[in-house]
Design an enzyme around this catalytic site. Structure first.
Site, short mmCIF file in Angstrom:
data_model
loop_
_atom_site.label_atom_id
_atom_site.label_comp_id
_atom_site.label_asym_id
_atom_site.label_seq_id
_atom_site.Cartn_x
_atom_site.Cartn_y
_atom_site.Cartn_z
N GLU A 258 0.81 -1.22 0.00
CA GLU A 258 0.00 0.00 0.00
C GLU A 258 0.84 1.27 0.00
OE1 GLU A 258 -3.85 0.10 2.08
OE2 GLU A 258 -3.19 -1.74 3.07
N HIS A 274 7.67 -26.91 5.39
CA HIS A 274 7.04 -28.15 4.93
C HIS A 274 6.57 -28.05 3.48
CE1 HIS A 274 6.91 -30.09 8.94
NE2 HIS A 274 6.93 -28.82 9.35
N LYS A 369 -13.36 -0.54 -5.47
CA LYS A 369 -14.59 -0.22 -4.74
C LYS A 369 -15.61 0.45 -5.65
CE LYS A 369 -12.64 0.26 -0.08
NZ LYS A 369 -12.36 1.19 1.03
#
Length: 376
Positions: A258, A274, A369
Site C-alpha cells: 500500500e 514443509h 470499490k
C-alpha cells in the site's frame, strides 16, 4: 543486519539507485512526494497507543452469564491487522480463543457468550457490516470499534458500546488506535489485565525505533532507508515465525503493497519449511535474482524455532539475490513485536520515496470499490 546487492546482478541502473538514495535525505523531495503526510502518521504510531487504550476501556460490553467463551474480531485490511496482532499477543494470556474474521459471514459458534468486536475504521466496510448483523442475530455481545460511519450509527441506534477512534486517517495508519482499543475492550470485558503496562512498554519501544529509523537519521546510519534502497528493484519475500510473528510479516507485506505500490509476499515458519522451502531448490534463475528475503524475529521464539530459523536461512540464502534480518527490541513481547512491525512501516515509506511515488493514495483499491459499487 543485511546482505547487500551482489556484483553483476541485474536491476536498476547505478544512476537510478543514486537518485533514490539522494531523495531519501532530501527534505524538499520528501515533502513533494508526501503531500498528505504519511510520514507524520507513521511517526505518530506511539502516540496512538494510549489514546486507543482509553477509547477501548470505556467501551464496556455486557457480560453474559457464565462469562465470555470466545472473542471474534471482524474487519478487513488495515482494520483487521489489529485483530491479528491481538490474537498473537494474547495467545498465552487469554483462556478463551480469539479469532479474526475477514468475511461477510461469522463462524457457527458465535452466540450470546461471544464478545464480537466489529472493527471498521470508516464504519462503512461492507463485509464487516454484514458479519456484525449475523453476530447480532446470534446474540453476540457486539462492540463497535470505529471512527463513525454506518457502524457508528448502528451502534448508537442499538445501544452497543463504541470504542470511538479519530477519523481522517488511512486505515493502515490507525493501527495503534485499533490494536490498543481492542486490548482496552478486552480489559473492560474482564478478559485481560496489565494493559497499561503493555501500553507503556510499547510506547517506549516505538519511540526507540523512531529515533533509529526516523527521517532525520541519514541514509548512512538508517537501516530502514538502506533496506528501501535494496528493495527498489527487488521483490521482497517476508518470513516470520508462527503466531504474532506471522501477523508482523503480513503487516510488512501489506505496508509495502500500500505505501510503496510494490509487490511483496509473506509466509511463516514452521509451515513454510514443509512446502515453500523446496521451491528454492531449483527456482528459475531470472526470478531468484529478483528476490530479497527478509527474516523477522520477534525475540520471543522458542529455542526450537530459533534453530529452525537459522537452518532455513542457511538453506535459502544462496538461492536469492539478497537477505536481511530484523529483530524487535523492547521490554515485553508486545513491545518487541510492535517495534519489529514499526521498522516495516519505515521501510515501506522510504521505499515509496526512493521510487518517487506518493505513499498515501491507494488508487487500485478505490477503483475496485467504485467498480463493485456499480454491481449492486
Amino acid at each position: 543486519m543485511s546482505l547487500g546487492r551482489g556484483a553483476g546482478e541485474p536491476g536498476a541502473s547505478a544512476a537510478g539507485l543514486e537518485a533514490a538514495r539522494q531523495r531519501l535525505d532530501d527534505p524538499a523531495a520528501v515533502a513533494r512526494l508526501d503531500p498528505y503526510g504519511m510520514l507524520r502518521l507513521i511517526e505518530g504510531l506511539a502516540d496512538q497507543a494510549p489514546a486507543g487504550y482509553e477509547a477501548g476501556r470505556r467501551a464496556v460490553p455486557e457480560r453474559p452469564a457464565g462469562g465470555f467463551r470466545a472473542v471474534v474480531v471482524a474487519g478487513m485490511g488495515g482494520s483487521a491487522i489489529g485483530g491479528d496482532l491481538l490474537k498473537g499477543a494474547t495467545a498465552e494470556r487469554l483462556t478463551v480463543p480469539v479469532e479474526v474474521v475477514r468475511d461477510y459471514r461469522v463462524p457457527a459458534y458465535v452466540d450470546e457468550r461471544t464478545l464480537f468486536i466489529a472493527s471498521s475504521y470508516s464504519g462503512n466496510t461492507e463485509e464487516t457490516l454484514a458479519a456484525q448483523e449475523e453476530a447480532a442475530r446470534a446474540g453476540a455481545r457486539v462492540v463497535a470499534l470505529t471512527s463513525g460511519g454506518q457502524l457508528g450509527d448502528l451502534a448508537a441506534q442499538r445501544g452497543w458500546p463504541v470504542a470511538k477512534i479519530p477519523s481522517g486517517l488511512p486505515p493502515r495508519a490507525a493501527l495503534g488506535y485499533s490494536l490498543f482499543a481492542a486490548l482496552g475492550i478486552l480489559e473492560a470485558a474482564g478478559l485481560a489485565d496489565d494493559v497499561p503496562a503493555l501500553v507503556e512498554q510499547t510506547v517506549r519501544a516505538l519511540g526507540e525505533v523512531r529515533e533509529r529509523m526516523g527521517m532525520r537519521r541519514p541514509l548512512r546510519d538508517n537501516p530502514a532507508k538502506q533496506e528501501a534502497v535494496e528493495l527498489v528493484d527487488r521483490l521482497p519475500v517476508v518470513y516470520g515465525s508462527a503466531g504474532i510473528g506471522a501477523a508482523i510479516a503480513y503487516r510488512w507485506k501489506c505496508q509495502i503493497n500500500e505505501n510503496s505500490k510494490h509487490p511483496a509476499y509473506w509466509t511463516s515458519l514452521p509451515e513454510l519449511d514443509h512446502n515453500e522451502v523446496v521451491g528454492w531448490e531449483a527456482p528459475p534463475p531470472a526470478v531468484a535474482r529478483q528476490i530479497r528475503l527478509i527474516l523477522l524475529r520477534t525475540g520471543d521464539e522458542s529455542p526450537r524455532m530459533q534453530r529452525r530459523l537459522e537452518a532455513t536461512r542457511r538453506i535459502v540464502e544462496g538461492a536469492v539475490a539478497g537477505l536481511a534480518e530484523y529483530e524487535g527490541t523492547g521490554e515485553g513481547q508486545l513491545a518487541r513485536a510492535m517495534a519489529l512491525l514499526h521498522i516495516g512501516d519505515y521501510v515501506s515509506y522510504y521505499l515509496a520515496i526512493a521510487k518517487g511515488v506518493d505513499p498515501t493514495p491507494v488508487r487500485f483499491i478505490d477503483r475496485l470499490k467504485a467498480e463493485l459499487a456499480t454491481m449492486r
